[in-house]
Design a protein around this motif. Sequence first.
Motif, PDB file in Angstrom:
ATOM      1  N   ASN A  44      -8.540 -12.456  14.737  1.00 41.30           N
ATOM      2  CA  ASN A  44      -8.048 -11.115  13.914  1.00 41.30           C
ATOM      3  C   ASN A  44      -6.637 -11.478  14.439  1.00 41.30           C
ATOM      4  OD1 ASN A  44      -8.600  -9.809  11.986  1.00 41.30           O
ATOM      5  ND2 ASN A  44      -8.776  -8.596  14.087  1.00 41.30           N
ATOM      6  N   ASN A  45      -5.913 -11.769  13.391  1.00 39.58           N
ATOM      7  CA  ASN A  45      -4.316 -11.426  13.480  1.00 39.58           C
ATOM      8  C   ASN A  45      -3.783 -10.311  12.861  1.00 39.58           C
ATOM      9  OD1 ASN A  45      -1.959 -13.336  14.701  1.00 39.58           O
ATOM     10  ND2 ASN A  45      -1.631 -13.437  11.874  1.00 39.58           N
ATOM     11  N   PHE A  46      -2.816  -9.357  13.850  1.00 35.40           N
ATOM     12  CA  PHE A  46      -2.872  -8.604  13.483  1.00 35.40           C
ATOM     13  C   PHE A  46      -0.611  -8.684  12.762  1.00 35.40           C
ATOM     14  CE2 PHE A  46      -6.135  -7.057  14.473  1.00 35.40           C
ATOM     15  CZ  PHE A  46      -6.706  -5.638  14.843  1.00 35.40           C
ATOM     16  N   TRP A  47      -0.469  -8.359  12.278  1.00 36.31           N
ATOM     17  CA  TRP A  47       1.426  -8.336  12.035  1.00 36.31           C
ATOM     18  C   TRP A  47       1.415  -7.598  10.791  1.00 36.31           C
ATOM     19  CZ3 TRP A  47       3.515  -8.268   6.896  1.00 36.31           C
ATOM     20  CH2 TRP A  47       4.519  -8.120   6.464  1.00 36.31           C
ATOM     21  N   VAL A  48       2.357  -6.740  11.211  1.00 39.99           N
ATOM     22  CA  VAL A  48       3.338  -5.077  10.560  1.00 39.99           C
ATOM     23  C   VAL A  48       4.125  -5.302  10.243  1.00 39.99           C
ATOM     24  CG1 VAL A  48       1.288  -4.345  11.508  1.00 39.99           C
ATOM     25  CG2 VAL A  48       3.174  -4.234  12.614  1.00 39.99           C
ATOM     26  N   PRO A  49       4.704  -4.838   8.914  1.00 38.86           N
ATOM     27  CA  PRO A  49       5.695  -5.248   8.925  1.00 38.86           C
ATOM     28  C   PRO A  49       7.179  -4.394   9.011  1.00 38.86           C
ATOM     29  CG  PRO A  49       5.005  -4.102   6.170  1.00 38.86           C
ATOM     30  CD  PRO A  49       4.081  -4.142   8.560  1.00 38.86           C
ATOM     31  N   ASP A  50       7.148  -2.771   9.740  1.00 34.70           N
ATOM     32  CA  ASP A  50       7.239  -2.298   9.901  1.00 34.70           C
ATOM     33  C   ASP A  50       8.587  -2.575  11.023  1.00 34.70           C
ATOM     34  OD1 ASP A  50       4.541  -1.053  10.326  1.00 34.70           O
ATOM     35  OD2 ASP A  50       5.257  -0.495  11.634  1.00 34.70           O
ATOM     36  N   HIS A 110       1.172  -1.038  -0.401  1.00 32.98           N
ATOM     37  CA  HIS A 110       0.088   0.136  -0.073  1.00 32.98           C
ATOM     38  C   HIS A 110       0.996   0.688  -0.128  1.00 32.98           C
ATOM     39  CE1 HIS A 110      -2.570   3.069   1.334  1.00 32.98           C
ATOM     40  NE2 HIS A 110      -3.507   2.092   1.382  1.00 32.98           N
ATOM     41  N   PRO A 111       1.072   2.028  -1.112  1.00 35.66           N
ATOM     42  CA  PRO A 111       1.252   3.022  -0.976  1.00 35.66           C
ATOM     43  C   PRO A 111       1.875   4.035   0.422  1.00 35.66           C
ATOM     44  CG  PRO A 111      -0.716   3.380  -2.406  1.00 35.66           C
ATOM     45  CD  PRO A 111      -0.819   2.193  -1.601  1.00 35.66           C
ATOM     46  N   LYS A 112       1.037   4.477   1.804  1.00 36.01           N
ATOM     47  CA  LYS A 112       0.685   4.484   2.940  1.00 36.01           C
ATOM     48  C   LYS A 112       1.985   3.242   3.898  1.00 36.01           C
ATOM     49  CE  LYS A 112      -2.529   8.020   3.667  1.00 36.01           C
ATOM     50  NZ  LYS A 112      -2.876   7.599   2.393  1.00 36.01           N
ATOM     51  N   ALA A 113       2.494   2.429   3.041  1.00 31.47           N
ATOM     52  CA  ALA A 113       3.239   1.801   3.944  1.00 31.47           C
ATOM     53  C   ALA A 113       4.928   1.573   3.074  1.00 31.47           C
ATOM     54  CB  ALA A 113       3.111   0.108   4.049  1.00 31.47           C
ATOM     55  N   SER A 114       4.626   2.179   2.301  1.00 26.91           N
ATOM     56  CA  SER A 114       5.848   2.174   1.034  1.00 26.91           C
ATOM     57  C   SER A 114       7.001   2.557   1.699  1.00 26.91           C
ATOM     58  CB  SER A 114       5.396   3.346  -0.357  1.00 26.91           C
ATOM     59  OG  SER A 114       5.687   4.457   0.538  1.00 26.91           O
ATOM     60  N   ASP A 115       7.714   3.449   3.096  1.00 28.68           N
ATOM     61  CA  ASP A 115       8.425   3.456   3.508  1.00 28.68           C
ATOM     62  C   ASP A 115       8.805   2.422   4.539  1.00 28.68           C
ATOM     63  OD1 ASP A 115       7.058   4.034   5.529  1.00 28.68           O
ATOM     64  OD2 ASP A 115       7.962   5.642   6.227  1.00 28.68           O
ATOM     65  N   GLY A 116       8.010   0.975   4.606  1.00 30.91           N
ATOM     66  CA  GLY A 116       8.071   0.652   5.358  1.00 30.91           C
ATOM     67  C   GLY A 116       7.336   0.423   6.980  1.00 30.91           C
ATOM     68  N   PHE A 117       6.958   1.590   7.085  1.00 27.86           N
ATOM     69  CA  PHE A 117       6.825   1.871   8.823  1.00 27.86           C
ATOM     70  C   PHE A 117       4.671   1.893   8.754  1.00 27.86           C
ATOM     71  CE2 PHE A 117      10.255   2.126   9.496  1.00 27.86           C
ATOM     72  CZ  PHE A 117      11.001   1.880  11.382  1.00 27.86           C
ATOM     73  N   THR A 118       3.910   1.639   8.945  1.00 25.40           N
ATOM     74  CA  THR A 118       2.566   1.366   9.318  1.00 25.40           C
ATOM     75  C   THR A 118       2.577   2.412  10.940  1.00 25.40           C
ATOM     76  OG1 THR A 118       2.222  -0.500   9.536  1.00 25.40           O
ATOM     77  CG2 THR A 118       2.380   0.182   7.949  1.00 25.40           C
ATOM     78  N   LEU A 119       2.331   1.302  11.536  1.00 28.32           N
ATOM     79  CA  LEU A 119       1.580   1.654  12.917  1.00 28.32           C
ATOM     80  C   LEU A 119       2.627   2.094  14.092  1.00 28.32           C
ATOM     81  CD1 LEU A 119      -1.021  -1.347  13.811  1.00 28.32           C
ATOM     82  CD2 LEU A 119      -1.686   0.608  13.294  1.00 28.32           C
ATOM     83  N   ALA A 120       3.563   2.307  13.560  1.00 29.13           N
ATOM     84  CA  ALA A 120       4.981   2.346  14.180  1.00 29.13           C
ATOM     85  C   ALA A 120       5.529   3.564  13.658  1.00 29.13           C
ATOM     86  CB  ALA A 120       5.984   1.534  14.168  1.00 29.13           C
TER      87      ALA A 120
END
Length: 427
Positions: free
Chosen positions: A184-190, A140-150
């Motif tokens: 409901n499983n939460f995984w983030v790539p940050d 997703h464009p809003k994850a392009s730098d490798g960070f989302t929730l962090a």
Amino acid sequence: MNNPGNIEASFQLAVQQYEAMGVDVDAALDRMRSVEISVHCWQGDDVSGFEGDGGSLGNGLAVTGNYPGRARNPDELRSDLEMAYSLIPGKHRLNLHAMYGEFNGPVDRDAIGVEHFQGWMDWSRDQKISLDFNPSYFSHPKASDGFTLASADSGIRQFWIDHGIACRNIAAAMGAAQGNPCINNFWVPDGYKDTPASRQAPRQRLADSLDKIFAEPLPRDQTLDAVECKLFGIGSESYVVGSHEFYMGYAISRNKVLCLDAGHFHPTEVISDKISSALMYVPELLLHVSRGVRWDSDHVVTYSDELQSIMQEIVRGDYLDRVHIGLDFFDASIHRVAAWAIGTRNALKAMMAALLEPVDKIQQLERDGDLTARLALMEEQKTMPLGAVWNHYCQTAGVPVGADWLQNVRDYENNVTSRRSDHPVAL
């Protein structure tokens, strides 16, 4: 083609052999019928999803190979899944990612709702297959730098917080509709590719974001929140915000389900060794049974030593009611339906082997200090006639026995998947 009479004769001989070791085969089969594997939707289309943008992967994910005939829309994916379920004994679940909704136009991830998954809920009701869910924090464009929730950007964080809240509401609706909790499983790539200057700040932001997502209590009979750790990924080789220690502490302190993925640890670590420790402190576990080859590469699950050890730990610890078993692999180098069949049948076969162990006997020998006999029985177990019991189980479940399922996949490939183009088609 397997002969039903030979299968039954072999099964009766196997029952005698297992009984000689103190194993009640009928009781094992009864427990086996209650085991549900959550089959992952993303094997069916190489983690592309149905958001209408071609589904370019990113943020720590990669798919190897391009076997022709991937599902291009929800109807094709559901058809493929139905084919896979017809080859797998037992009644199982479906693990669905948020990017697999039916959107009928641009809908960003912070705005998804129950209505975008009503088709899946209707299908699950008709098929009598319960659903699990996952927010999609990647590609997703809003994850392009490798960070989302962090992310250090509060606007980016809020977007992904809103996505997580939306996903919880969807999962709760699924659970209410099906009459059992939707995991409901939460995984983030940050994370960072190179060494960070501050390991602390992103983890503080991630914990704060998660707390905001989970702020509203939702009924546990509708949905259970799970959090998933990782050692490293593509683009986050040096530092992952959501490490094992981070999520272990988070799950304990917030009373969440902890997800352990078989590919998310160092190659010398195994999740089978973590199950009993984690369940001392967290209420339940979610397992993503996968197969990493030198890294988290999500290969099709094979009947490996670690797979057997995972299932043995669940059975020996009497954890079947506290461990949710899901699969997580994507391999487009072989037919996708075949991959589902191979991986899920192997997971079930390993569970059956664990249920056919003389657990009470070997644990009593351990308590008695007779480690010689314990080892002897464990080794004898390895050559017991598991295959005869497995074939009987498949036959009585009305699914193909042995490798007979492969012809079903070949027929499906010739008649269905080989006729698909590489381009998305709306049905």
